[in-house]
Write a protein that holds these residues in place. Structure first.
Motif, PDB file in Angstrom:
ATOM      1  N   HIS A   1      80.265-141.761  45.093  1.00  0.00           N
ATOM      2  CA  HIS A   1      80.774-141.833  46.463  1.00  0.00           C
ATOM      3  C   HIS A   1      81.328-143.227  46.758  1.00  0.00           C
ATOM      4  O   HIS A   1      82.395-143.372  47.362  1.00  0.00           O
ATOM      5  CB  HIS A   1      79.656-141.486  47.452  1.00  0.00           C
TER       6      HIS A   1
ATOM      7  N   GLN B   1      82.513-145.405  44.570  1.00  0.00           N
ATOM      8  CA  GLN B   1      83.750-145.584  43.815  1.00  0.00           C
ATOM      9  C   GLN B   1      84.920-144.904  44.518  1.00  0.00           C
ATOM     10  O   GLN B   1      86.013-145.469  44.598  1.00  0.00           O
ATOM     11  CB  GLN B   1      83.601-145.047  42.390  1.00  0.00           C
ATOM     12  N   LEU B   2      84.704-143.720  45.026  1.00  0.00           N
ATOM     13  CA  LEU B   2      85.749-143.009  45.758  1.00  0.00           C
ATOM     14  C   LEU B   2      86.140-143.793  47.004  1.00  0.00           C
ATOM     15  O   LEU B   2      87.320-143.986  47.286  1.00  0.00           O
ATOM     16  CB  LEU B   2      85.273-141.607  46.139  1.00  0.00           C
ATOM     17  N   HIS B   3      85.152-144.272  47.743  1.00  0.00           N
ATOM     18  CA  HIS B   3      85.416-145.044  48.957  1.00  0.00           C
ATOM     19  C   HIS B   3      86.217-146.308  48.633  1.00  0.00           C
ATOM     20  O   HIS B   3      87.185-146.642  49.322  1.00  0.00           O
ATOM     21  CB  HIS B   3      84.089-145.406  49.626  1.00  0.00           C
ATOM     22  N   MET B   4      85.833-147.013  47.572  1.00  0.00           N
ATOM     23  CA  MET B   4      86.531-148.234  47.187  1.00  0.00           C
ATOM     24  C   MET B   4      87.964-147.938  46.754  1.00  0.00           C
ATOM     25  O   MET B   4      88.883-148.704  47.058  1.00  0.00           O
ATOM     26  CB  MET B   4      85.763-148.947  46.076  1.00  0.00           C
ATOM     27  N   THR B   5      88.170-146.827  46.068  1.00  0.00           N
ATOM     28  CA  THR B   5      89.520-146.446  45.656  1.00  0.00           C
ATOM     29  C   THR B   5      90.392-146.170  46.867  1.00  0.00           C
ATOM     30  O   THR B   5      91.542-146.618  46.939  1.00  0.00           O
ATOM     31  CB  THR B   5      89.463-145.197  44.752  1.00  0.00           C
ATOM     32  N   LEU B   6      89.867-145.450  47.825  1.00  0.00           N
ATOM     33  CA  LEU B   6      90.637-145.150  49.036  1.00  0.00           C
ATOM     34  C   LEU B   6      90.925-146.416  49.833  1.00  0.00           C
ATOM     35  O   LEU B   6      92.022-146.572  50.375  1.00  0.00           O
ATOM     36  CB  LEU B   6      89.881-144.132  49.892  1.00  0.00           C
ATOM     37  N   GLN B   7      89.975-147.338  49.890  1.00  0.00           N
ATOM     38  CA  GLN B   7      90.209-148.602  50.581  1.00  0.00           C
ATOM     39  C   GLN B   7      91.270-149.426  49.862  1.00  0.00           C
ATOM     40  O   GLN B   7      92.107-150.056  50.499  1.00  0.00           O
ATOM     41  CB  GLN B   7      88.906-149.398  50.695  1.00  0.00           C
ATOM     42  N   ALA B   8      91.235-149.436  48.540  1.00  0.00           N
ATOM     43  CA  ALA B   8      92.215-150.200  47.765  1.00  0.00           C
ATOM     44  C   ALA B   8      93.618-149.672  48.013  1.00  0.00           C
ATOM     45  O   ALA B   8      94.581-150.439  48.062  1.00  0.00           O
ATOM     46  CB  ALA B   8      91.876-150.139  46.277  1.00  0.00           C
ATOM     47  N   ARG B   9      93.764-148.379  48.178  1.00  0.00           N
ATOM     48  CA  ARG B   9      95.083-147.806  48.473  1.00  0.00           C
ATOM     49  C   ARG B   9      95.640-148.354  49.774  1.00  0.00           C
ATOM     50  O   ARG B   9      96.833-148.550  49.922  1.00  0.00           O
ATOM     51  CB  ARG B   9      95.003-146.288  48.576  1.00  0.00           C
ATOM     52  N   ASN B  10      94.761-148.607  50.741  1.00  0.00           N
ATOM     53  CA  ASN B  10      95.206-149.142  52.030  1.00  0.00           C
ATOM     54  C   ASN B  10      95.588-150.614  51.939  1.00  0.00           C
ATOM     55  O   ASN B  10      96.335-151.107  52.779  1.00  0.00           O
ATOM     56  CB  ASN B  10      94.110-148.964  53.080  1.00  0.00           C
TER      57      ASN B  10
END
Length: 66
Positions: free
Chosen positions: A23, A25-34
Motif C-alpha cells: 500500500h 509503495q502504491l501511495h508513493m508511486t501515485l505521489q511521485a506522478r504528481n
C-alpha cells in the motif's frame, strides 16, 4: 513456551506488514506522478531553461566587458 504457538501470529504479522508495504509503495508511486512533470512538457522546460541560461550568461559577459 513452544515456538510453534507463535507461528500463526508471526505469519499474520508478516502478511499485514507485506500488505502495508504494498500500500505504501502504491501511495508513493501515485505521489511521485504528481511531482514529476509530464514528458510532453519536459522538452519545453529544457528549452526554456537553456534559453534562460544563455541569456544570463550573455548578460554576465556583457557586464564584464565594461
Amino acid at each position: 513456551m513452544d515456538s510453534r504457538s507463535h507461528q500463526p501470529l508471526n505469519t499474520a504479522v508478516r502478511e499485514d506488514f507485506s500488505e502495508y508495504v504494498a500500500h505504501l509503495q502504491l501511495h508513493m508511486t501515485l505521489q511521485a506522478r504528481n511531482l514529476v512533470p509530464p514528458l510532453t512538457n519536459a522538452s519545453d522546460s529544457r528549452e526554456e531553461l537553456l534559453q534562460q541560461t544563455q541569456a544570463n550568461f550573455e548578460k554576465l559577459v556583457s557586464r564584464q566587458g565594461r
